[in-house]
Enzyme design. Structure first.
Site, PDB file in Angstrom:
ATOM      1  CB  SER A  26      60.498  56.391  11.865  1.00 13.62           C
ATOM      2  OG  SER A  26      59.495  55.807  11.079  1.00 13.62           O
ATOM      3  CE  LYS A  75      56.311  55.208   1.833  1.00 16.81           C
ATOM      4  NZ  LYS A  75      55.468  54.231   2.491  1.00 16.81           N
ATOM      5  CG  ASN A  96      60.160  51.818   2.658  1.00 18.76           C
ATOM      6  OD1 ASN A  96      61.036  51.172   2.083  1.00 18.76           O
ATOM      7  ND2 ASN A  96      59.584  51.400   3.764  1.00 18.76           N
ATOM      8  N   GLY A 136      43.408  52.067  -1.889  1.00 21.45           N
ATOM      9  CA  GLY A 136      44.525  52.970  -2.170  1.00 21.45           C
ATOM     10  C   GLY A 136      45.443  52.395  -3.228  1.00 21.45           C
ATOM     11  N   GLY A 138      48.624  54.192  -3.799  1.00 18.59           N
ATOM     12  CA  GLY A 138      49.816  55.026  -3.659  1.00 18.59           C
ATOM     13  C   GLY A 138      51.053  54.168  -3.428  1.00 18.59           C
ATOM     14  NE  ARG A 161      41.430  61.133  -4.314  1.00 20.29           N
ATOM     15  CZ  ARG A 161      42.045  62.008  -3.550  1.00 20.29           C
ATOM     16  NH1 ARG A 161      41.339  62.819  -2.776  1.00 20.29           N
ATOM     17  NH2 ARG A 161      43.367  62.095  -3.516  1.00 20.29           N
ATOM     18  CE  LYS A 165      48.126  57.260  -7.467  1.00 20.30           C
ATOM     19  NZ  LYS A 165      48.027  58.396  -6.526  1.00 20.30           N
ATOM     20  CE1 TYR A 228      52.797  54.862  11.223  1.00 25.95           C
ATOM     21  CE2 TYR A 228      52.960  55.954  13.350  1.00 25.95           C
ATOM     22  CZ  TYR A 228      53.395  55.801  12.055  1.00 25.95           C
ATOM     23  OH  TYR A 228      54.403  56.596  11.587  1.00 25.95           O
TER      24      TYR A 228
HETATM   25  P1  NDP Z   1      50.676  58.170  -1.133  1.00 17.67           P
HETATM   26  O1  NDP Z   1      50.629  59.640  -0.998  1.00 17.67           O
HETATM   27  O2  NDP Z   1      51.622  57.553  -2.076  1.00 17.67           O
HETATM   28  O3  NDP Z   1      49.206  57.618  -1.561  1.00 17.67           O
HETATM   29  C1  NDP Z   1      48.076  58.144  -0.933  1.00 17.67           C
HETATM   30  C2  NDP Z   1      46.850  57.274  -1.226  1.00 17.67           C
HETATM   31  O4  NDP Z   1      45.757  57.785  -0.455  1.00 17.67           O
HETATM   32  C3  NDP Z   1      46.404  57.287  -2.688  1.00 17.67           C
HETATM   33  O5  NDP Z   1      45.787  56.051  -3.001  1.00 17.67           O
HETATM   34  C4  NDP Z   1      45.343  58.415  -2.679  1.00 17.67           C
HETATM   35  O6  NDP Z   1      44.356  58.290  -3.686  1.00 17.67           O
HETATM   36  C5  NDP Z   1      44.685  58.168  -1.346  1.00 17.67           C
HETATM   37  N1  NDP Z   1      44.014  59.350  -0.814  1.00 17.67           N
HETATM   38  C6  NDP Z   1      44.605  60.446  -0.265  1.00 17.67           C
HETATM   39  N2  NDP Z   1      43.665  61.327   0.114  1.00 17.67           N
HETATM   40  C7  NDP Z   1      42.457  60.774  -0.211  1.00 17.67           C
HETATM   41  C8  NDP Z   1      41.111  61.213  -0.085  1.00 17.67           C
HETATM   42  N3  NDP Z   1      40.800  62.394   0.468  1.00 17.67           N
HETATM   43  N4  NDP Z   1      40.134  60.386  -0.517  1.00 17.67           N
HETATM   44  C9  NDP Z   1      40.425  59.185  -1.058  1.00 17.67           C
HETATM   45  N5  NDP Z   1      41.691  58.721  -1.215  1.00 17.67           N
HETATM   46  C10 NDP Z   1      42.698  59.508  -0.791  1.00 17.67           C
HETATM   47  O7  NDP Z   1      50.871  57.615   0.362  1.00 17.67           O
HETATM   48  P2  NDP Z   1      51.492  56.226   0.818  1.00 17.67           P
HETATM   49  O8  NDP Z   1      50.951  55.191  -0.079  1.00 17.67           O
HETATM   50  O9  NDP Z   1      52.947  56.350   0.973  1.00 17.67           O
HETATM   51  O10 NDP Z   1      50.886  56.054   2.297  1.00 17.67           O
HETATM   52  C11 NDP Z   1      49.511  55.769   2.493  1.00 17.67           C
HETATM   53  C12 NDP Z   1      49.228  55.573   3.991  1.00 17.67           C
HETATM   54  O11 NDP Z   1      49.878  54.403   4.475  1.00 17.67           O
HETATM   55  C13 NDP Z   1      49.686  56.726   4.887  1.00 17.67           C
HETATM   56  O12 NDP Z   1      48.705  56.945   5.891  1.00 17.67           O
HETATM   57  C14 NDP Z   1      50.953  56.203   5.521  1.00 17.67           C
HETATM   58  O13 NDP Z   1      51.205  56.801   6.780  1.00 17.67           O
HETATM   59  C15 NDP Z   1      50.600  54.720   5.656  1.00 17.67           C
HETATM   60  N6  NDP Z   1      51.780  53.874   5.693  1.00 17.67           N
HETATM   61  C16 NDP Z   1      52.016  53.134   6.814  1.00 17.67           C
HETATM   62  C17 NDP Z   1      53.084  52.303   6.871  1.00 17.67           C
HETATM   63  C18 NDP Z   1      53.309  51.506   8.094  1.00 17.67           C
HETATM   64  O14 NDP Z   1      54.414  50.973   8.226  1.00 17.67           O
HETATM   65  N7  NDP Z   1      52.347  51.376   8.976  1.00 17.67           N
HETATM   66  C19 NDP Z   1      54.044  52.179   5.761  1.00 17.67           C
HETATM   67  C20 NDP Z   1      53.676  52.964   4.609  1.00 17.67           C
HETATM   68  C21 NDP Z   1      52.604  53.797   4.603  1.00 17.67           C
HETATM   69  P3  NDP Z   1      44.567  58.947  -5.160  1.00 17.67           P
HETATM   70  O15 NDP Z   1      45.524  58.058  -5.875  1.00 17.67           O
HETATM   71  O16 NDP Z   1      43.200  58.900  -5.733  1.00 17.67           O
HETATM   72  O17 NDP Z   1      45.084  60.326  -4.938  1.00 17.67           O
END
Ligand code: NDP
Length: 280
Positions: A26, A75, A96, A136, A138, A161, A165, A228
């Protein structure tokens, strides 16, 4: 000239906060936008302690920062910290982009518009009628739900997972909007084929592999990883099935451009910045 924090005077300051944050692109993107548009801003990456996000934000406000981006894993905490929320932040339930305005924290979410623009403008991919799988539940996944629904796909399945959620996510969106077919699943039980599979988990930050089957990638499937900067195990798996593979660089630049517009009222051109960043 610098202030007591050794920061440049007369330049509006912004930052991205996350944990981890070293991988963030960023700062380069916003520096490119600032140069392109002639807007004098300073933008840096800050590692916030896992239990110290709110304190880090207060510290930025005290130092006169104008706003901040928020990334993994803050977030939802950012959402709860805001005094005011935009409609898309409310719909996403995650924030965000923060603007600091006269001691108020205003929360927005530009992830959804970032993904939608990348898919439709940069990849020319029509989502109408597509069977979409979102991996996912999240902050990022929640942020993109509304634009995905608005694109009128045939169905959206959310796999996570933590299944509760994912269930909560579709209940919330179904209560707010007229929607297409929605379903939830865990990774192991996914069986049908999908035209678009979007990895919105943070698993790409490690080498862990999501337990999804190779058979769920339909012919001509677009496999999109929001991560990325590296070939993730998800991308490698998708590639081995013959899917078209995309990473989240375009989304990153598009969501950053929207945040820049929120803060500065000026919309930067994204294509040259995506091109520049893909050579990093
Ligand atoms: P969050 O921390 O809010 O959510 C994480 C997610 O990943 C949840 O669904 C979680 O599952 C899952 N997860 C994490 N570890 C594991 C694992 N070991 N096994 C299975 N599931 C797993 O993160 P964000 O939603 O903010 O971001 C997610 C991704 O998206 C990141 O890599 C981020 O860099 C990317 N991103 C990219 C953007 C872009 O502009 N290119 C913009 C926003 C995000 P659970 O709920 O079960 O814990």
């Amino acid at each position: 000239m610098t202030d007591k924090y050794d920061k440049p005077l007369n330049i509006d300051r912004y930052a991205v906060l996350g944990n981890p944050i070293a991988h963030s692109k960023s700062p380069q993107i916003h520096a490119a936008f600032a140069k392109q548009t002639g807007q004098p801003i300073n933008y840096e990456a800050i590692l916030a302690p896992i239990d110290g996000f709110a304190a880090s934000i207060k510290n930025l406000i005290a130092q006169g920062y104008k706003g901040a981006n928020v990334t993994v894993p803050f977030k939802f905490e950012a959402f709860n910290l805001c005094d005011e929320l935009t409609e898309r932040a409310t719909s996403a339930g995650a924030v965000n982009t923060l603007s600091f305005n006269q001691n108020k924290i205003i929360g927005d979410n530009t992830d959804g518009v970032g993904l939608a623009r990348d898919l439709t403008l940069n990849y020319s991919y029509a989502l109408k009628g597509a069977r979409i799988l979102l991996l996912g539940a999240g902050g990022a996944a929640q942020g993109v739900m509304l634009p995905l629904i608005n694109a009128e796909p045939a169905s959206i399945t959310i796999a996570n997972r933590n299944l509760e959620k994912a269930q909560f996510m579709i209940q919330k969106i179904a209560a707010q909007h007229a929607v297409c077919n929605l379903a939830v699943s865990n990774y192991e039980n996914l069986q049908s084929k999908f035209d678009v599979i979007i990895n919105a988990t943070s698993i790409g930050l490690s080498d862990t592999i999501l337990p999804i089957s190779n058979t769920i990638f339909a012919k001509n499937c677009l496999a999109y990883d929001m991560m990325y900067g590296r070939e993730t195990p998800f991308m490698a798996k998708a590639r081995s099935t013959g899917a078209q593979v995309a990473d989240g660089l375009g989304m990153l630049v598009e969501q950053a451009a929207e945040a820049f517009y929120v803060w500065r009222g000026v919309r930067p051109e994204t294509a040259p910045v995506i091109k520049m960043m893909s050579t990093y």
